[in-house]
Design an enzyme around this catalytic site. Sequence first.
Site, mmCIF file in Angstrom:
data_model
loop_
_atom_site.group_PDB
_atom_site.id
_atom_site.type_symbol
_atom_site.label_atom_id
_atom_site.label_comp_id
_atom_site.label_asym_id
_atom_site.label_seq_id
_atom_site.Cartn_x
_atom_site.Cartn_y
_atom_site.Cartn_z
ATOM 1 N NE ARG A 92 26.833 30.770 -38.631
ATOM 2 C CZ ARG A 92 25.562 31.073 -38.806
ATOM 3 N NH1 ARG A 92 24.680 30.702 -37.926
ATOM 4 N NH2 ARG A 92 25.178 31.756 -39.867
ATOM 5 C CB CYS A 116 31.349 30.170 -30.698
ATOM 6 S SG CYS A 116 32.857 29.227 -30.544
ATOM 7 C CG LEU A 125 21.689 36.436 -45.144
ATOM 8 C CD1 LEU A 125 23.051 37.066 -44.883
ATOM 9 C CD2 LEU A 125 20.860 37.353 -46.040
ATOM 10 N NE ARG A 396 34.109 24.919 -32.321
ATOM 11 C CZ ARG A 396 33.385 25.966 -32.678
ATOM 12 N NH1 ARG A 396 32.724 26.622 -31.765
ATOM 13 N NH2 ARG A 396 33.292 26.354 -33.925
HETATM 14 C C1 UD1 Z 1 32.461 32.542 -40.841
HETATM 15 C C2 UD1 Z 1 33.633 31.954 -40.076
HETATM 16 C C3 UD1 Z 1 33.776 32.646 -38.729
HETATM 17 C C4 UD1 Z 1 33.874 34.149 -38.916
HETATM 18 C C5 UD1 Z 1 32.724 34.685 -39.791
HETATM 19 C C6 UD1 Z 1 32.869 36.148 -40.142
HETATM 20 C C7 UD1 Z 1 33.738 29.674 -40.864
HETATM 21 C C8 UD1 Z 1 33.572 28.246 -40.551
HETATM 22 N N1 UD1 Z 1 33.410 30.532 -39.899
HETATM 23 O O1 UD1 Z 1 31.300 32.281 -40.058
HETATM 24 O O2 UD1 Z 1 34.956 32.139 -38.118
HETATM 25 O O3 UD1 Z 1 33.829 34.771 -37.668
HETATM 26 O O4 UD1 Z 1 32.656 33.942 -41.015
HETATM 27 O O5 UD1 Z 1 34.058 36.373 -40.776
HETATM 28 O O6 UD1 Z 1 34.175 30.038 -41.939
HETATM 29 N N2 UD1 Z 1 24.185 36.354 -40.848
HETATM 30 C C9 UD1 Z 1 22.823 36.507 -40.960
HETATM 31 N N3 UD1 Z 1 22.109 35.584 -41.656
HETATM 32 C C10 UD1 Z 1 22.700 34.507 -42.261
HETATM 33 C C11 UD1 Z 1 24.100 34.360 -42.153
HETATM 34 C C12 UD1 Z 1 24.812 35.307 -41.440
HETATM 35 O O7 UD1 Z 1 22.249 37.459 -40.435
HETATM 36 O O8 UD1 Z 1 21.997 33.700 -42.883
HETATM 37 C C13 UD1 Z 1 24.965 37.333 -40.062
HETATM 38 C C14 UD1 Z 1 25.591 36.696 -38.826
HETATM 39 O O9 UD1 Z 1 24.687 36.647 -37.756
HETATM 40 C C15 UD1 Z 1 26.753 37.612 -38.564
HETATM 41 C C16 UD1 Z 1 27.192 38.013 -39.982
HETATM 42 O O10 UD1 Z 1 26.072 37.764 -40.818
HETATM 43 O O11 UD1 Z 1 26.340 38.750 -37.875
HETATM 44 C C17 UD1 Z 1 28.409 37.268 -40.472
HETATM 45 O O12 UD1 Z 1 28.154 35.908 -40.526
HETATM 46 P P1 UD1 Z 1 28.827 34.950 -41.618
HETATM 47 O O13 UD1 Z 1 29.737 35.727 -42.512
HETATM 48 O O14 UD1 Z 1 27.771 34.128 -42.224
HETATM 49 O O15 UD1 Z 1 29.715 34.035 -40.680
HETATM 50 P P2 UD1 Z 1 29.847 32.461 -40.682
HETATM 51 O O16 UD1 Z 1 29.858 31.952 -42.077
HETATM 52 O O17 UD1 Z 1 28.902 31.894 -39.694
#
Ligand code: UD1
Length: 418
Positions: A92, A116, A125, A396
């Site tokens: 991702r 994952c 976002l 990973r």
């Molecule tokens: C990062 C981490 C991951 C961790 C997560 C939360 C990295 C590489 N990965 O993932 O290990 O589990 O933070 O601490 O740093 N969401 C939306 N729209 C968006 C973006 C996110 O709805 O555009 C939601 C996601 O579906 C999820 C939540 O926001 O429910 C948190 O996601 P986010 O904080 O963005 O996680 P990642 O950056 O993907």
Amino acid sequence: MQSYIIEGGKRLEGEIEVSGSKNASLPILASTILNPGTTKLYNVPEIRDTKITQEILKFLGCKVKKHKGKVEVNSKDVTKREIPEHLMHQMRSTVILAGAILGRFKEVTFSYPGGCDIGARPIDLHLKSFEKLGINIIENAGFIICKCDKIIGANIDLDFPSVGATENIILASVYAEGETNITNAAMEPEILDLANCLNKMGAKIEGAGTSNIKITGIKKLKDISYNIMPDRIEAGSFLCMVAATGGKVKLNNVITENISPVLTKLEEAGCRIEKEKNSIYLEAPKKLKAVDIKTMPYPGFPTDMQSVFASMLTIAKGTSVIVENIFENRYKFLTELRKMGAKITIEGKTAIIKGIRKLTGAKVVSTDLRGGAALVVAGLAAKGKTEITNIEYILRGYEGLDKKLRKLGASISIKEGE
Ligand code: UD1
């Protein structure tokens, strides 16, 4: 396909070094695109996700030299403006590269990221924030095409403190015209590490690590070398692995403050913890006690620690209640743990774990990175042999996991599949 074979029931004891942070390495590797010179990074973990990121950097035209934990990236001759689909699908955080490519070249094409399967994981976002920065976005046949003449600083209030979106805004607005203000920004320590690295290059980012971040656009970055922070999730995972076996461990290369919500819960479970500036000592009790956990954005209990912690609690005395607030599909590993005798009920985002005396070794399947690590916790604590298949997920994110565990006295080996 590889598997871990674990002979469980051995009390783990000893001292190990925690590797560099995966989640800090990925955006920091992306940030090297912004500097049209050379960036030297130290303490980069040798895991699949950092390797894929380096492959993408090479595809873009960066020259990447690697020796153990040192990665040197020269981004002078970046020729491509797209992230290849097959690599995009492997994890991702490839989406983070979009912000960096946009920041430098004002255009990028990519497809929806993989990673994952722990929930829907949309990128709305990220895209909404890019639009606020004056970037035009066209979606065509599964591809996202972003373009603009210039990136213009903006005020961006995130609906949710997304880690990836916060990082992407920072990367995209380093060279923006004017000032970008992010409110409700994610406060994770890895964001501070990214900002520290970029500031060392000459960027102007203030407030990282808090919910209000200000990025003042600059014209030029310079060559630097930078040490990636230690991995707080790896550290927490080792603590749970050792605690589940009733053992004791000294972890070096940790920033204690970054894992304090996990340490608090481990103490609640009966572990004795001693903290020093860059090391942690943990001694497990004879019998762990049940604790309740709710995952939250930082500084709350991290979602990435939920699986390993829940796995440890399957053998605690009493009933633990887990609430997963960040990802909606992060309980798949619990189904596997049932095969080892764990007593678990799941209702929506709540899991209720009734502690049992002992788990029994079984053949289980790893379904995601942290869920896979949770199965390792269970295998180490269980009576008899556990085979965990599909460990590609675990590889990973954990550098030399089997080697480090053997150093603590575990019986764990890798079996090559057909
Ligand atoms: C990062 C981490 C991951 C961790 C997560 C939360 C990295 C590489 N990965 O993932 O290990 O589990 O933070 O601490 O740093 N969401 C939306 N729209 C968006 C973006 C996110 O709805 O555009 C939601 C996601 O579906 C999820 C939540 O926001 O429910 C948190 O996601 P986010 O904080 O963005 O996680 P990642 O950056 O993907």
